[in-house]
Design an enzyme around this catalytic site. Structure first.
Site, short mmCIF file in Angstrom:
data_model
loop_
_atom_site.label_atom_id
_atom_site.label_comp_id
_atom_site.label_asym_id
_atom_site.label_seq_id
_atom_site.Cartn_x
_atom_site.Cartn_y
_atom_site.Cartn_z
N ASN A 132 0.84 -1.19 0.00
CA ASN A 132 0.00 0.00 0.00
C ASN A 132 0.87 1.24 0.00
OD1 ASN A 132 0.25 -0.73 3.12
ND2 ASN A 132 -0.18 1.47 2.98
N CYS A 133 0.33 2.33 -0.54
CA CYS A 133 0.94 3.64 -0.38
C CYS A 133 0.08 4.40 0.62
CB CYS A 133 1.06 4.36 -1.72
SG CYS A 133 -0.51 4.75 -2.49
N VAL A 134 0.09 5.71 0.56
CA VAL A 134 -0.60 6.48 1.59
C VAL A 134 -2.12 6.38 1.49
CG1 VAL A 134 -0.67 8.66 0.31
CG2 VAL A 134 -0.58 8.69 2.81
N ARG A 160 -3.72 4.05 -1.19
CA ARG A 160 -4.16 2.99 -2.10
C ARG A 160 -3.64 1.62 -1.69
NH1 ARG A 160 -3.95 5.70 -8.11
NH2 ARG A 160 -4.51 7.81 -7.47
#
Length: 529
Positions: free
Chosen positions: A474-476, A478
């Site tokens: 995951n990113c911030v 998504r």
């Protein structure tokens, strides 16, 4: 390749999430230990100073150990299996590499052209990494070692060893191989990196002698080298060594401060050497323009949520001079914007120098006030007001340029994710109604009282179930997945029906837009896997 780039960006962004809080702590600690502002209460021998200094030093943890943090974080996105074990393998291999380098230099430093007896920092080319005195290779060295170990992990982690050697399998086997790989890697680093540093020093000498173009080049590179962790190699000889003045700009300016305060002559005549401590202008005036552009281009329903991110990181940049929180927010999302930011930072620094604003302007507003504004205001207030006008003009330029580029190229900066509605977690019943009764065992795994588990289970079904998932990060905002068969992934409208903000598909790469609660959803997602 695109999948690898996306995973790399997600992994690189992980430590950035720590920056906002760390920056606020540094700002408060610096403010409350500044004697010029708080008077005798902040004297070094007071309890007030002692307590806040403890907090301040703790706040520097993240920024003092950036190479280590990025090295350990890279496997989160790039390890194909057992990411947590790979993080451990990278950590111990990176420390091993630095111990090898440290020992080689302590024994044969002159052979490599390194004075290992010198103090770390400045022009020595040395640094402390986890209390190990070693070559200062910044994030380039950390990411290189991390990449090597990740490749070894992906290739050898599941190697089947004879039963009598079973104790050496898995992470132990990976580290065994990495241990011996780190030996020649450390030797190459000792042979090559000091010459890289020599090249940097030669370039510094050139920049210091060419006037305003030198200021532009210096300011541009000071920003541009931040992603690699090498910016301090550029500025340290200017600030703390003899690149432009004996003893460094900080020491020379502080020593000359009474003379400068008593004179009404232009600052550029009194302290011409102080033209290079100019990085603060992009922090004070550029970062607010960037934040305004992010807010203006964000989707209306996202703006309130976005403010919670933008306010602390912008204030951190202005007051503390710590810009990684806001710069890293868009660096990995839209690198082109970061290049534009570096160009504007260089133009602003050059403009400030051209109108006569020089001094110790490397930190934030707190440092500027104590070393410039407060002691020098009486005789140089007009210069500072001129600088304020120039700075505010550039804030407008930053805003206009960033807003134009974000809209023109549809950069997915914070608040501009591909969704049409706010993130909201719906119930299992709502999901089943939307799918017209198409439930599954995966949905049953989501507890009614845990909305994150419900959303994770729904997302898992929509991407084809656990058997179709290669990996998940995951990113911030998504949830990022790679799948085996992209035809099994549902449509964007189906993901929105279960309470996410939509889904982006590009080949076998899938991004499910969750919002700032994505770490909790990923935790539940991995439990289901």
């Amino acid at each position: 390749m695109m999948q690898k780039i996306q995973k790399f960006g997600g992994a690189m962004f992980t430590p950035v999430l720590l920056f906002a809080f760390a920056g606020v702590v540094i700002g408060l600690g610096t403010l409350f230990t500044t004697e010029v502002i708080f008077g005798s209460l902040a004297a070094p021998d007071t309890l007030w100073y002692g307590v806040w200094n403890v907090i301040l030093q703790g706040g520097w943890t993240v920024f003092n150990q950036l190479p280590l943090l990025f090295a350990v974080s890279l496997p989160i996105g790039l390890a194909n299996k057992q990411n947590a074990r790979c993080c451990m393998e990278v950590l111990v291999a990176y420390l091993t590499f630095n111990y090898f380098v440290s020992t080689m230099l302590s024994q044969w430093g002159p052979t490599f052209g390194v004075d290992f007896s010198a103090e770390v920092g400045g022009s020595s080319g040395l640094a402390m990494v986890a209390s190990i005195k070693t070559l200062d290779m910044g994030m380039i060295g950390a990411l290189a070692i991390s990449g090597i170990v990740i490749a070894l992990h992906n290739k050898f982690f599941e190697t089947e060893l004879p039963e009598w050697l079973g104790v050496f399998s898995g992470s132990t086997f990976v580290y065994m191989i990495a241990f011996f790989v780190m030996l020649p890697t450390a030797l190459v680093a000792c042979l090559v990196w000091p010459h890289v540093q020599d090249g940097i020093r030669a370039f510094q000498g050139f920049v210091a002698t060419v006037g305003l173009p030198g200021v532009w080049i210096f300011a541009f590179l000071e920003r541009a080298l931040i992603p690699f962790g090498l910016h301090h190699l550029l500025y340290s000889p200017f600030y703390y060594d003899n690149a432009v003045v004996n003893g460094g700009i900080y020491a020379a300016f502080a020593k000359q401060l009474p003379e400068i305060a008593a004179s009404s002559a232009p600052l550029t005549e009194l302290a011409p050497y102080a033209a290079f401590t100019c990085s603060t202008w992009s922090k004070m005036f550029g970062c607010p323009g960037i934040a305004l552009a992010f807010y203006a281009t964000a989707k209306p329903e996202k703006r309130q949520e976005l403010l919670g991110l933008l306010i602390p990181i912008t204030l951190t940049a202005i007051f503390c001079g710590v810009t990684e929180p806001i710069e890293f927010t868009f660096l990995f999302i839209a690198p082109a914007l970061f290049i534009v930011h570096c160009v504007l930072a260089a133009c602003l620094a050059t403009a400030m120098n051209a109108v006569g604003v020089v001094g110790v302007f490397a930190g934030g507003l707190i440092e500027i006030s104590s070393l410039n504004l407060i002691p020098l205001w009486a005789n140089h207030w007009m210069t500072y007001l001129t600088g304020l006008v120039v700075g505010l003009v550039f804030t407008g330029i930053w805003f206009v340029v960033f807003r134009f580029l974000i809209l023109k190229f549809d950069f997915k900066t914070p608040g501009r994710e591909d969704d049409e509605e706010e993130v909201k977690f719906r119930s299992k019943a709502e999901y089943r109604a939307a799918k017209q009764g198409g439930g599954s065992a995966a949905i049953e795994a989501g507890a009614e009282e845990n909305p994150y588990a419900v959303t994770a289970a729904a997302c898992m079904e929509l991407v084809g179930g656990p058997d179709n998932i290669v990996d998940v990060t995951n990113c911030v905002t998504r949830l990022r997945l790679n799948v085996k068969d992209e035809t099994l992934v549902a449509d964007d409208k189906d993901f929105k029906a279960v309470g996410t903000s939509g889904c982006m598909k590009k080949g076998k790469s899938v991004q499910i837009i969750i919002g700032l609660k994505v770490p909790k959803v990923r935790d539940e997602f991995e439990k289901l896997m």
